[in-house]
Scaffold this active site. Structure first.
Site, PDB file in Angstrom:
ATOM      1  N   SER A  64      -7.302  -6.817   9.639  1.00 22.17           N
ATOM      2  CA  SER A  64      -8.621  -7.207   9.861  1.00 22.17           C
ATOM      3  C   SER A  64      -9.203  -8.127   8.650  1.00 22.17           C
ATOM      4  CB  SER A  64      -9.468  -5.961   9.986  1.00 22.17           C
ATOM      5  OG  SER A  64      -9.301  -5.128   8.941  1.00 22.17           O
ATOM      6  N   HIS A 103       0.687  -1.170   0.134  1.00 19.43           N
ATOM      7  CA  HIS A 103      -0.180  -0.037  -0.176  1.00 19.43           C
ATOM      8  C   HIS A 103       0.759   1.126  -0.006  1.00 19.43           C
ATOM      9  CE1 HIS A 103      -3.747  -2.611   1.820  1.00 19.43           C
ATOM     10  NE2 HIS A 103      -3.480  -2.536   0.492  1.00 19.43           N
ATOM     11  N   ALA A 157       0.474  -8.948  18.650  1.00 19.64           N
ATOM     12  CA  ALA A 157       1.760  -9.559  18.121  1.00 19.64           C
ATOM     13  C   ALA A 157       2.876  -9.341  18.774  1.00 19.64           C
ATOM     14  CB  ALA A 157       1.840  -8.319  16.967  1.00 19.64           C
ATOM     15  N   ASN A 209      -3.606 -12.517  15.913  1.00 18.67           N
ATOM     16  CA  ASN A 209      -4.642 -11.520  16.239  1.00 18.67           C
ATOM     17  C   ASN A 209      -5.483 -11.787  17.343  1.00 18.67           C
ATOM     18  OD1 ASN A 209      -6.916  -9.461  15.580  1.00 18.67           O
ATOM     19  ND2 ASN A 209      -6.384  -9.760  13.615  1.00 18.67           N
TER      20      ASN A 209
END
Ligand code: BJW
Ligand code: ZN
Length: 239
Positions: free
Chosen positions: A189, A119, A231, A213
């Protein structure tokens, strides 16, 4: 009987090809807000309302103000033990690839080298006219920054909603996911595509897939093991 943690650790230790996919949750332990958590809002704007090419066309100043706020927030943050453990996976496994959705640069700061920042990166800017990409660590960055080559408006070098990922990243991640024998999915997510489909791609290609998670995700039903926890606590235990 071996614990789930023990099984994942064994799989990681014996992997010939390991891929790690990370999301905002891995940086949450460094103090970077996640996107969809209760702390993910800025002046009542959601990321989905600002991280689009339409939002930038409509109001580039507002979008740059949001990025300035994020740059200020991220600049002092340091990698945490989960980022460090991911660097150690890379050192130990002959074939390794890290796919991160995070734009904060904390994986590179920790020392990761074999990675795709799918991203983009908040510390890079791109010219809206000539396309040149440059590093920029200014905090704050001048609002409505301009290209030093052609003076056109610069934008963050980030993939917004509705924009395609780089073809190079897509190819590289596809090859890694198709050929890995273990995929670890950490702190995402699992709602933003194409990354949300990566667990299925690896699973269908025969990989062992584990997620780390504190909360369930849409992928929890298809992974082999879900390790519930933060994490920074769980990932170092997999070394
Ligand atoms: C912890 C923790 C701890 C907390 N330890 N864990 C319908 C179907 C399929 C696709 C689409 C669709 N409609 C639209 C699309 C396309 C769209 C999309 O997926 N939309 C969905 C929302 C439905 N995708 C795109 O547009 C992508 N491009 C694309 O697909 O091109 C082709 C195409 C174009 C047009 C139409 C269709 C296809 C591009 C996506 C780019 C996303 N960019 C962003 C914003 C960047 C802005 C910026 O950063 O400046 O990237 S969105 C935002 O979400 C950011 C993130 O990288 C991304 C993922 O979020 P992430 O990392 O998962 O964070 P959170 O907050 O969601 O989750 C955190 C998790 O951590 C939670 O699970 C917590 O439990 C956990 N956690 N503490 C471990 N301590
Ligand atoms: Zn330019």
């Amino acid at each position: 009987m071996a614990s789930d943690l023990g099984i994942v650790r064994e799989r990681v230790a014996s992997a010939r090809s390991l891929v790690v996919l990370t999301g905002a949750g891995i940086s949450a332990d460094s103090g970077v807000p996640t996107f969809r958590g209760s702390d993910g809002l800025w002046r009542n704007f959601r990321a989905e309302d600002l991280a689009t090419p339409e939002a930038f066309e409509r109001d580039a100043r507002l979008v740059w103000e949001w990025y300035n706020w994020r740059r200020e927030l991220i600049a002092p943050k340091k990698p945490n033990p989960a980022h460090t453990a991911v660097v150690e996976f890379e050192r130990r496994c002959r074939q390794f690839w890290l796919i991160t959705q995070n734009v904060d640069g904390l994986h590179r700061a920790a020392g990761s080298e074999q990675l795709s920042e799918i991203h983009g990166n908040i510390w890079k800017v791109r010219c809206t006219a000539c396309g040149v990409v440059e590093e920029n660590y200014d905090v704050p960055i001048r609002i409505l920054p301009s290209c030093r080559h052609c003076q056109a408006l610069l934008r963050p070098h980030i993939v917004w909603f509705g924009e395609s990922l780089s073809a190079g990243d897509v190819a590289c991640c596809g090859t890694a996911l198709q050929s890995c024998d273990v995929l670890l999915v950490i702190g995402t997510s699992g709602v933003v595509y194409p990354a949300a489909g990566f667990a299925s791609v690896a699973k269908e290609a025969g990989a062992f897939v584990a997620e780390i998670n504190p909360d369930p995700t849409p992928q929890s039903g298809i992974v082999d093991i879900s390790l519930k926890g933060r994490a920074k606590d769980v990932v170092p235990l997999l070394l």
